[in-house]
Design a protein around this motif. Sequence first.
Motif, PDB file in Angstrom:
ATOM      1  N   TYR A 228     -26.268  16.266 -26.757  1.00  0.00           N
ATOM      2  CA  TYR A 228     -27.212  17.338 -27.042  1.00  0.00           C
ATOM      3  C   TYR A 228     -27.001  17.909 -28.451  1.00  0.00           C
ATOM      4  CZ  TYR A 228     -29.702  21.766 -26.645  1.00  0.00           C
ATOM      5  OH  TYR A 228     -30.552  22.815 -26.854  1.00  0.00           O
ATOM      6  N   ALA A 229     -25.764  18.101 -28.857  1.00  0.00           N
ATOM      7  CA  ALA A 229     -25.480  18.670 -30.172  1.00  0.00           C
ATOM      8  C   ALA A 229     -25.967  17.757 -31.296  1.00  0.00           C
ATOM      9  CB  ALA A 229     -23.988  18.936 -30.327  1.00  0.00           C
ATOM     10  N   LEU A 230     -25.953  16.476 -31.068  1.00  0.00           N
ATOM     11  CA  LEU A 230     -26.395  15.549 -32.096  1.00  0.00           C
ATOM     12  C   LEU A 230     -27.912  15.433 -32.171  1.00  0.00           C
ATOM     13  CD1 LEU A 230     -23.790  12.715 -31.553  1.00  0.00           C
ATOM     14  CD2 LEU A 230     -23.800  14.458 -33.333  1.00  0.00           C
ATOM     15  N   SER A 231     -28.604  15.906 -31.123  1.00  0.00           N
ATOM     16  CA  SER A 231     -30.064  15.799 -31.129  1.00  0.00           C
ATOM     17  C   SER A 231     -30.739  16.965 -31.835  1.00  0.00           C
ATOM     18  CB  SER A 231     -30.597  15.684 -29.697  1.00  0.00           C
ATOM     19  OG  SER A 231     -30.343  16.886 -28.993  1.00  0.00           O
TER      20      SER A 231
ATOM     21  N   ASP B 222     -25.688   6.176 -13.474  1.00  0.00           N
ATOM     22  CA  ASP B 222     -24.754   7.274 -13.668  1.00  0.00           C
ATOM     23  C   ASP B 222     -24.850   7.713 -15.117  1.00  0.00           C
ATOM     24  OD1 ASP B 222     -23.823   7.135 -11.052  1.00  0.00           O
ATOM     25  OD2 ASP B 222     -22.308   5.629 -11.589  1.00  0.00           O
ATOM     26  N   GLU B 223     -25.203   8.984 -15.325  1.00  0.00           N
ATOM     27  CA  GLU B 223     -25.323   9.495 -16.683  1.00  0.00           C
ATOM     28  C   GLU B 223     -23.943   9.868 -17.203  1.00  0.00           C
ATOM     29  OE1 GLU B 223     -27.477  13.141 -19.097  1.00  0.00           O
ATOM     30  OE2 GLU B 223     -28.117  12.654 -17.083  1.00  0.00           O
ATOM     31  N   HIS B 224     -23.656   9.465 -18.382  1.00  0.00           N
ATOM     32  CA  HIS B 224     -22.410   9.854 -19.018  1.00  0.00           C
ATOM     33  C   HIS B 224     -22.685  10.142 -20.486  1.00  0.00           C
ATOM     34  CE1 HIS B 224     -22.664   5.494 -19.483  1.00  0.00           C
ATOM     35  NE2 HIS B 224     -21.980   5.643 -20.597  1.00  0.00           N
ATOM     36  N   ALA B 225     -21.954  11.101 -21.019  1.00  0.00           N
ATOM     37  CA  ALA B 225     -22.184  11.557 -22.390  1.00  0.00           C
ATOM     38  C   ALA B 225     -21.671  10.525 -23.387  1.00  0.00           C
ATOM     39  CB  ALA B 225     -21.488  12.884 -22.619  1.00  0.00           C
ATOM     40  N   THR B 226     -22.499  10.236 -24.361  1.00  0.00           N
ATOM     41  CA  THR B 226     -22.118   9.370 -25.471  1.00  0.00           C
ATOM     42  C   THR B 226     -22.645   9.993 -26.751  1.00  0.00           C
ATOM     43  OG1 THR B 226     -24.138   8.062 -25.419  1.00  0.00           O
ATOM     44  CG2 THR B 226     -22.331   7.328 -23.991  1.00  0.00           C
ATOM     45  N   GLN B 227     -22.359   9.393 -27.863  1.00  0.00           N
ATOM     46  CA  GLN B 227     -22.895   9.903 -29.122  1.00  0.00           C
ATOM     47  C   GLN B 227     -24.396   9.676 -29.213  1.00  0.00           C
ATOM     48  OE1 GLN B 227     -20.679   8.270 -32.357  1.00  0.00           O
ATOM     49  NE2 GLN B 227     -18.896   9.557 -31.968  1.00  0.00           N
ATOM     50  N   TRP B 228     -24.941   8.768 -28.408  1.00  0.00           N
ATOM     51  CA  TRP B 228     -26.362   8.481 -28.457  1.00  0.00           C
ATOM     52  C   TRP B 228     -27.182   9.536 -27.734  1.00  0.00           C
ATOM     53  CZ3 TRP B 228     -28.049   5.198 -31.847  1.00  0.00           C
ATOM     54  CH2 TRP B 228     -27.225   4.173 -32.271  1.00  0.00           C
TER      55      TRP B 228
END
Length: 55
Positions: A43-46, A34-40
């Motif tokens: 998208y904005a951090l990449s 299950d994909e979940h958004a993290t700081q790792w």
Amino acid sequence: MKQENEVYAAIAMALHEHAGNNAHDVESCQITIDEHATQWNGYALSLRVTPQPKA
């Protein structure tokens, strides 16, 4: 005498594992991710500034 004890220990461990007493779990061979958004993986951090070659 030491080598003889090592042989007995190896045989005992083989019999122990053969009887089903090993460390592995019974698994269903089904993987659920299950994909979940993290700081790792945000998208904005990449995004980063691409270096420009100097003229």
